[in-house]
Design a protein around this motif. Sequence first.
Motif, PDB file in Angstrom:
ATOM      1  N   LEU A 233       9.198  48.389  11.296  1.00  0.00           N
ATOM      2  CA  LEU A 233       8.819  49.652  10.673  1.00  0.00           C
ATOM      3  C   LEU A 233       7.406  49.512  10.132  1.00  0.00           C
ATOM      4  N   ILE A 234       6.542  50.451  10.505  1.00  0.00           N
ATOM      5  CA  ILE A 234       5.150  50.390  10.090  1.00  0.00           C
ATOM      6  C   ILE A 234       4.725  51.721   9.477  1.00  0.00           C
ATOM      7  N   GLN A 235       3.630  51.704   8.763  1.00  0.00           N
ATOM      8  CA  GLN A 235       3.010  52.920   8.281  1.00  0.00           C
ATOM      9  C   GLN A 235       2.219  53.558   9.424  1.00  0.00           C
ATOM     10  N   PRO A 236       1.916  54.857   9.329  1.00  0.00           N
ATOM     11  CA  PRO A 236       1.135  55.495  10.398  1.00  0.00           C
ATOM     12  C   PRO A 236      -0.338  55.084  10.334  1.00  0.00           C
ATOM     13  N   ASP A 237      -0.551  53.795  10.492  1.00  0.00           N
ATOM     14  CA  ASP A 237      -1.873  53.179  10.378  1.00  0.00           C
ATOM     15  C   ASP A 237      -2.133  52.408  11.669  1.00  0.00           C
ATOM     16  N   ILE A 238      -3.116  52.841  12.425  1.00  0.00           N
ATOM     17  CA  ILE A 238      -3.365  52.230  13.732  1.00  0.00           C
ATOM     18  C   ILE A 238      -3.749  50.760  13.597  1.00  0.00           C
ATOM     19  N   ASN A 239      -4.413  50.413  12.512  1.00  0.00           N
ATOM     20  CA  ASN A 239      -4.803  49.016  12.313  1.00  0.00           C
ATOM     21  C   ASN A 239      -3.583  48.139  12.065  1.00  0.00           C
ATOM     22  N   GLU A 240      -2.606  48.656  11.326  1.00  0.00           N
ATOM     23  CA  GLU A 240      -1.362  47.905  11.108  1.00  0.00           C
ATOM     24  C   GLU A 240      -0.628  47.694  12.428  1.00  0.00           C
ATOM     25  N   LEU A 241      -0.632  48.715  13.278  1.00  0.00           N
ATOM     26  CA  LEU A 241      -0.002  48.580  14.594  1.00  0.00           C
ATOM     27  C   LEU A 241      -0.695  47.503  15.421  1.00  0.00           C
ATOM     28  N   MET A 242      -2.021  47.507  15.445  1.00  0.00           N
ATOM     29  CA  MET A 242      -2.751  46.535  16.252  1.00  0.00           C
ATOM     30  C   MET A 242      -2.519  45.114  15.738  1.00  0.00           C
ATOM     31  N   GLN A 243      -2.450  44.943  14.417  1.00  0.00           N
ATOM     32  CA  GLN A 243      -2.171  43.619  13.851  1.00  0.00           C
ATOM     33  C   GLN A 243      -0.790  43.133  14.261  1.00  0.00           C
ATOM     34  N   LEU A 244       0.197  44.056  14.250  1.00  0.00           N
ATOM     35  CA  LEU A 244       1.553  43.682  14.653  1.00  0.00           C
ATOM     36  C   LEU A 244       1.587  43.263  16.119  1.00  0.00           C
ATOM     37  N   ILE A 245       0.934  44.030  16.969  1.00  0.00           N
ATOM     38  CA  ILE A 245       0.922  43.705  18.400  1.00  0.00           C
ATOM     39  C   ILE A 245       0.294  42.331  18.635  1.00  0.00           C
TER      40      ILE A 245
ATOM     41  N   CYS B  27       6.511  54.183  25.568  1.00  0.00           N
ATOM     42  CA  CYS B  27       6.600  55.288  24.621  1.00  0.00           C
ATOM     43  C   CYS B  27       7.155  56.510  25.353  1.00  0.00           C
ATOM     44  N   VAL B  28       8.015  57.267  24.688  1.00  0.00           N
ATOM     45  CA  VAL B  28       8.513  58.544  25.205  1.00  0.00           C
ATOM     46  C   VAL B  28       8.221  59.582  24.136  1.00  0.00           C
ATOM     47  N   ALA B  29       7.228  60.431  24.383  1.00  0.00           N
ATOM     48  CA  ALA B  29       6.833  61.395  23.351  1.00  0.00           C
ATOM     49  C   ALA B  29       6.085  62.553  23.973  1.00  0.00           C
ATOM     50  N   ARG B  30       6.319  63.740  23.445  1.00  0.00           N
ATOM     51  CA  ARG B  30       5.569  64.905  23.887  1.00  0.00           C
ATOM     52  C   ARG B  30       4.279  65.012  23.078  1.00  0.00           C
ATOM     53  N   LEU B  31       3.374  65.810  23.579  1.00  0.00           N
ATOM     54  CA  LEU B  31       2.113  66.035  22.896  1.00  0.00           C
ATOM     55  C   LEU B  31       2.315  67.062  21.788  1.00  0.00           C
ATOM     56  N   SER B  32       2.465  66.598  20.569  1.00  0.00           N
ATOM     57  CA  SER B  32       2.623  67.485  19.421  1.00  0.00           C
ATOM     58  C   SER B  32       2.333  66.676  18.160  1.00  0.00           C
ATOM     59  N   PRO B  33       1.904  67.336  17.083  1.00  0.00           N
ATOM     60  CA  PRO B  33       1.564  66.595  15.857  1.00  0.00           C
ATOM     61  C   PRO B  33       2.728  65.796  15.292  1.00  0.00           C
ATOM     62  N   GLU B  34       3.944  66.393  15.289  1.00  0.00           N
ATOM     63  CA  GLU B  34       5.065  65.680  14.681  1.00  0.00           C
ATOM     64  C   GLU B  34       5.490  64.464  15.499  1.00  0.00           C
ATOM     65  N   LYS B  35       5.107  64.419  16.768  1.00  0.00           N
ATOM     66  CA  LYS B  35       5.401  63.256  17.606  1.00  0.00           C
ATOM     67  C   LYS B  35       4.257  62.245  17.621  1.00  0.00           C
ATOM     68  N   GLY B  36       3.283  62.450  16.737  1.00  0.00           N
ATOM     69  CA  GLY B  36       2.218  61.467  16.594  1.00  0.00           C
ATOM     70  C   GLY B  36       1.155  61.527  17.670  1.00  0.00           C
ATOM     71  N   GLN B  37       0.824  62.719  18.112  1.00  0.00           N
ATOM     72  CA  GLN B  37      -0.148  62.884  19.197  1.00  0.00           C
ATOM     73  C   GLN B  37      -1.471  62.175  18.887  1.00  0.00           C
ATOM     74  N   GLU B  38      -2.043  62.419  17.716  1.00  0.00           N
ATOM     75  CA  GLU B  38      -3.333  61.812  17.376  1.00  0.00           C
ATOM     76  C   GLU B  38      -3.210  60.299  17.232  1.00  0.00           C
ATOM     77  N   PHE B  39      -2.097  59.844  16.690  1.00  0.00           N
ATOM     78  CA  PHE B  39      -1.854  58.404  16.536  1.00  0.00           C
ATOM     79  C   PHE B  39      -1.835  57.720  17.907  1.00  0.00           C
ATOM     80  N   LEU B  40      -1.155  58.345  18.869  1.00  0.00           N
ATOM     81  CA  LEU B  40      -1.076  57.766  20.206  1.00  0.00           C
ATOM     82  C   LEU B  40      -2.438  57.768  20.908  1.00  0.00           C
ATOM     83  N   ILE B  41      -3.203  58.811  20.700  1.00  0.00           N
ATOM     84  CA  ILE B  41      -4.534  58.862  21.318  1.00  0.00           C
ATOM     85  C   ILE B  41      -5.431  57.764  20.734  1.00  0.00           C
ATOM     86  N   GLU B  42      -5.314  57.528  19.422  1.00  0.00           N
ATOM     87  CA  GLU B  42      -6.065  56.433  18.815  1.00  0.00           C
ATOM     88  C   GLU B  42      -5.617  55.090  19.388  1.00  0.00           C
TER      89      GLU B  42
END
Length: 391
Positions: free
Chosen positions: A336-348, A224-239
């Motif tokens: 392409l996924i929704q901003p849903d951490i559970n969907e991401l984990m299922q894909l992985i 991942c290449v992303a700065r710490l900011s809301p529009e870059k999905g900071q909370e999503f990445l922390i989850e």
Amino acid sequence: MKKIIHWSFLYFPHLGGISTHIDSIVRNIPEYGFEVITNQIPGTSKVEKYSDNTQIKRIPPLDYVHFPPKWMKRKYSIPYGVYSEFLRTLKQKRYFQNADFDVLHMHETDKNIFNLDIFLNTNIFSKLSCMNYDLDKIKKPKLMTKHFMFAEGYLHPKFEEWERHSFNSFENIIFPTKYGYDKYTRYFESTNQEKNVYYIPNSVDTTYFNYNSLSNDSKLKIGCVARLSPEKGQEFLIEFLKKIPDDVDFYWACSGSEKMIENLIQIFDKPNIHIFPNFKYEKIHLFYHKFDLLLNSTMIIANDRVIPESMACGRPVIAIDVGEHCHVQQDKTGFLIQPDINELMQLINAIKDDRERLEKMGLNARTLIENKFSNEVIIPKIKKVYDQISE
């Protein structure tokens, strides 16, 4: 020889973003002469010969807003920023009025200064920045590339108002996103403004960002290449950091507050989590080679270079489905996924052992970038615009 002036508030060839965009143009149109007009920053000369066809001119006063010295207290940086931006803009505009060139190509102002207006509840910085775009005295052809669509990530009315004002002095505008092109084509038509509007995506140096096969390691590696900011999905990445399974490695080139990044490193001190603070862009191609799959967590329609760059290296991409992804084709070059951490984990879980599938998608990704988004394909389109508006 035609001469093109690029105007950008900040320019370093290896900085990424707009600097990379300008660098790609000047390197791939050697038959034209170029000048880059930018802010003078500490430790640089006012005039620098960058290449045989390109000269950089850095206009004082020194830019201590983006490069503050240790001795400057924070409370002095705002008044100095107002003074220096005002004086620097006047000097730059006077230079354009007297310079000999065929096209002035502007790469918009620093979007972050508008946050100061909102924080301080003023219009100082908005009005100051709008001065940059009042270029009616310059009679030669003017072109703007609108790299960032303010309205997507910053929903305050000031940004929408500024965004529309910024187009007033430009008859020719390039949008790197289809969303921006469609939105403002409709806007210009509805307001009876005659503009030449072009959709030209960012280009990729497919030699620098070279194809590299996935590792033979059975363990899935996600980058991942992303700065710490809301529009870059900071909370999503922390989850995501909280839920990464032990049999998946995660590499994050993270930019932002050094203190915040250090806290993350301490909190998520696990052998399969690798956080690289403020990673240098000139080594980013090597970073892409470290992993098998890119996670792009951007939550807004954006102009992210990391997607086509990593795809050029043969990396499929997981991206948040926010309405426009010209590079990520579902199940072909990425997901392409929704901003849903559970969907991401299922894909992985579904793909982590299917290296053959990822390798094939990586080859598809490389082929797409070579055929549609390489410097060899995109830069001639920009040259064609230069030729059309300077005839």
